[in-house]
Design a protein around this motif. Structure first.
Motif, PDB file in Angstrom:
ATOM      1  N   UNK A 175       0.959  -1.382  -0.118  1.00 16.03           N
ATOM      2  CA  UNK A 175       0.199  -0.008  -0.132  1.00 16.03           C
ATOM      3  C   UNK A 175       0.531   1.030   0.175  1.00 16.03           C
ATOM      4  N   UNK A 176       0.557   1.856  -1.082  1.00 16.56           N
ATOM      5  CA  UNK A 176       1.902   3.234  -0.992  1.00 16.56           C
ATOM      6  C   UNK A 176       1.270   4.455  -0.262  1.00 16.56           C
ATOM      7  N   UNK A 177       2.242   5.307  -0.597  1.00 10.68           N
ATOM      8  CA  UNK A 177       1.978   6.551   0.506  1.00 10.68           C
ATOM      9  C   UNK A 177       1.402   7.652  -0.286  1.00 10.68           C
ATOM     10  N   UNK A 178       0.549   8.636   0.476  1.00  8.00           N
ATOM     11  CA  UNK A 178      -0.132   9.799  -0.612  1.00  8.00           C
ATOM     12  C   UNK A 178       1.340  10.028  -1.511  1.00  8.00           C
ATOM     13  N   UNK A 179       2.467  10.585  -0.181  1.00 11.79           N
ATOM     14  CA  UNK A 179       3.413  11.727  -1.178  1.00 11.79           C
ATOM     15  C   UNK A 179       3.840  10.642  -2.570  1.00 11.79           C
ATOM     16  N   UNK A 180       3.841   9.052  -2.493  1.00 15.06           N
ATOM     17  CA  UNK A 180       4.588   8.287  -3.362  1.00 15.06           C
ATOM     18  C   UNK A 180       3.707   8.606  -4.343  1.00 15.06           C
ATOM     19  N   UNK A 181       1.885   8.462  -4.250  1.00 17.58           N
ATOM     20  CA  UNK A 181       1.243   8.663  -5.261  1.00 17.58           C
ATOM     21  C   UNK A 181       1.351  10.221  -5.453  1.00 17.58           C
ATOM     22  N   UNK A 182       2.067  11.455  -5.360  1.00 18.78           N
ATOM     23  CA  UNK A 182       2.419  12.206  -5.948  1.00 18.78           C
ATOM     24  C   UNK A 182       1.822  13.820  -5.171  1.00 18.78           C
ATOM     25  N   UNK A 183       1.008  13.311  -3.350  1.00 19.56           N
ATOM     26  CA  UNK A 183       0.293  14.363  -3.207  1.00 19.56           C
ATOM     27  C   UNK A 183       1.241  14.759  -2.303  1.00 19.56           C
ATOM     28  N   UNK A 184       2.149  16.339  -1.846  1.00 21.29           N
ATOM     29  CA  UNK A 184       3.353  16.170  -1.164  1.00 21.29           C
ATOM     30  C   UNK A 184       2.138  16.997   0.443  1.00 21.29           C
ATOM     31  N   UNK A 185       2.915  16.517   1.352  1.00 24.62           N
ATOM     32  CA  UNK A 185       2.906  17.571   2.245  1.00 24.62           C
ATOM     33  C   UNK A 185       1.745  16.834   2.952  1.00 24.62           C
ATOM     34  N   UNK A 186       0.965  15.136   2.751  1.00 25.20           N
ATOM     35  CA  UNK A 186       0.198  14.719   2.643  1.00 25.20           C
ATOM     36  C   UNK A 186       0.224  13.643   4.267  1.00 25.20           C
ATOM     37  N   UNK A 187       0.822  14.006   5.260  1.00 24.40           N
ATOM     38  CA  UNK A 187       1.355  13.571   6.118  1.00 24.40           C
ATOM     39  C   UNK A 187       0.603  13.431   7.724  1.00 24.40           C
ATOM     40  N   UNK A 188      -0.695  12.457   8.004  1.00 25.67           N
ATOM     41  CA  UNK A 188      -1.665  12.578   9.552  1.00 25.67           C
ATOM     42  C   UNK A 188      -1.544  11.182   9.974  1.00 25.67           C
ATOM     43  N   UNK A 189      -0.556  11.868  10.600  1.00 20.24           N
ATOM     44  CA  UNK A 189      -0.269  10.267  11.869  1.00 20.24           C
ATOM     45  C   UNK A 189      -0.543  11.461  13.490  1.00 20.24           C
ATOM     46  N   UNK A 190      -1.327  10.533  13.746  1.00 15.76           N
ATOM     47  CA  UNK A 190      -1.740  10.646  15.637  1.00 15.76           C
ATOM     48  C   UNK A 190      -1.015  10.806  16.955  1.00 15.76           C
ATOM     49  N   UNK A 191      -1.452  11.368  18.341  1.00 15.32           N
ATOM     50  CA  UNK A 191      -0.661  10.987  19.061  1.00 15.32           C
ATOM     51  C   UNK A 191      -1.240  11.011  20.100  1.00 15.32           C
ATOM     52  N   UNK A 192      -1.815  10.370  20.939  1.00 15.22           N
ATOM     53  CA  UNK A 192      -2.482  10.693  22.487  1.00 15.22           C
ATOM     54  C   UNK A 192      -1.347  10.780  23.771  1.00 15.22           C
ATOM     55  N   UNK A 193      -1.588  12.055  24.555  1.00 16.78           N
ATOM     56  CA  UNK A 193      -1.683  12.062  25.353  1.00 16.78           C
ATOM     57  C   UNK A 193      -2.561  11.911  26.425  1.00 16.78           C
ATOM     58  N   UNK A 194      -1.782  12.353  27.559  1.00 15.73           N
ATOM     59  CA  UNK A 194      -2.547  13.065  28.921  1.00 15.73           C
ATOM     60  C   UNK A 194      -2.141  13.952  29.508  1.00 15.73           C
ATOM     61  N   UNK A 195      -3.294  14.753  30.037  1.00 15.22           N
ATOM     62  CA  UNK A 195      -3.200  16.187  30.432  1.00 15.22           C
ATOM     63  C   UNK A 195      -4.419  16.207  31.479  1.00 15.22           C
TER      64      UNK A 195
END
Length: 327
Positions: free
Chosen positions: A233-253
């Protein structure tokens, strides 16, 4: 108690600074408030963490889902809670996204006491109903371009990563994909299975079991790298969509002005818990990584959130939105 100590204690009580609550913490159940629906990116790590962390603390931890307004309802509940360490927020990427899209009654960094990260990741993945004919992102985009407003994507609500990814895709691909909001990424993925929507950008943890069951098909990864479990499964970047990076995080506050001794107690238990083999194994299965204990501090977490807030402002511009400043 000596006369001197008694005078000091009375003075502290008069100022509302009595040390006893922090010294005895915790001595009753703690609430982890998850601002999204069960089964989503924020909820799963919280539910895996809770029983491990409660053993470290010696007090029970209850996970409560308070959903609505892209996480604002749950966060506002914690914002207004007493700063005693018994009401905590399991926060996520939405806390550095929301202010660029919707009115938010708080600053996600300044108005809370940041404790530490729980996990990093996972990335968003673009998936479609397996019964649909699309075998590649290009086929999906071609159909969307030829038939405006025909294709709908489920999202976990305004200003969340899936919604931002859709607006970014529409802006860069020239499509008019319809955004259909749900209460969480898990519900959005389930809607793809039932055919209520054709596709979604959802987080890997929600997509993985449905892909394995043959109910949905992954077309692209909206992250910096391919997912090891899905090497084809390719990345969006590999498919020509630049700056298409959406990764999450989970934190405690926690609420603002959480006493430092309580923060220290929670951080120690948090870092010990997330580095147990049980927690690490479960998170790796979900495409998440664990922050290093030495660098998982309130200060580092705050710096990360500030930097990510700025990055999200740039994504908001790419998506056609006018980013707002933190209050």
């Amino acid at each position: 108690m000596t006369l001197k100590n008694g005078i000091v204690a009375l003075g502290l009580l008069a100022l509302g600074l009595a040390p006893a609550p922090a010294q005895n913490y915790p001595n009753r159940p703690i609430s982890f408030v998850v601002p999204f629906a069960p089964g989503g990116l924020t909820d799963v790590p919280a539910r895996v963490l809770a029983p491990i962390m409660q053993e470290k603390l010696g007090a029970s931890i209850v996970v409560e889902n308070k959903t609505g307004a892209s996480g604002v309802v749950g966060a506002t509940h914690v914002l207004r809670a007493d700063p005693d360490g018994y009401t905590l927020l399991v926060n996520a990427l939405a806390d550095v996204q929301n202010l660029h899209y919707i009115k938010v009654p708080y600053d996600a960094v300044a108005d809370f006491t940041l404790i530490g990260k729980i996990t990093d990741g996972p990335p968003l993945v673009l998936v479609v109903n397996a019964a649909l004919p699309y075998k590649s992102l290009k086929e999906l985009i071609d159909d969307a371009k030829g038939n405006p407003n025909k294709i709908s994507f489920g999202t976990s609500g305004p200003a969340t990563s899936p919604a931002i990814a859709i607006t970014q895709l529409n802006a860069t691909a020239g499509t008019k994909i319809v955004d259909v909001p749900y209460r969480g990424s898990g519900e959005a993925a389930a809607a793809v299975v039932t055919g209520a929507v054709q596709a979604t950008f959802t987080f890997y943890l929600a997509a993985k079991p449905l892909v394995e069951a043959g109910k949905i098909r992954p077309l692209a990864v909206a992250g910096a790298q391919r997912i090891p479990a899905w090497p084809d499964v390719p990345t969006m970047e590999e498919l020509g969509y630049k700056n298409f990076n959406h990764s999450g995080f989970v934190g405690l506050v926690g609420p603002a002005k959480l006493p430092q001794p309580i923060v220290a107690t929670l951080l120690k238990a948090l870092n010990e818990s997330i580095h147990t083999e049980l927690f690490k194994t479960r998170m790796q299965e979900l495409g998440m990584t664990i922050p290093d204990a030495a660098s998982n501090t309130p200060e580092r977490f705050a710096a990360y959130m500030r930097a990510e807030r700025e990055r999200q402002a740039e994504l908001a511009k790419l998506s056609g939105h006018n980013p707002m400043s933190a209050k």
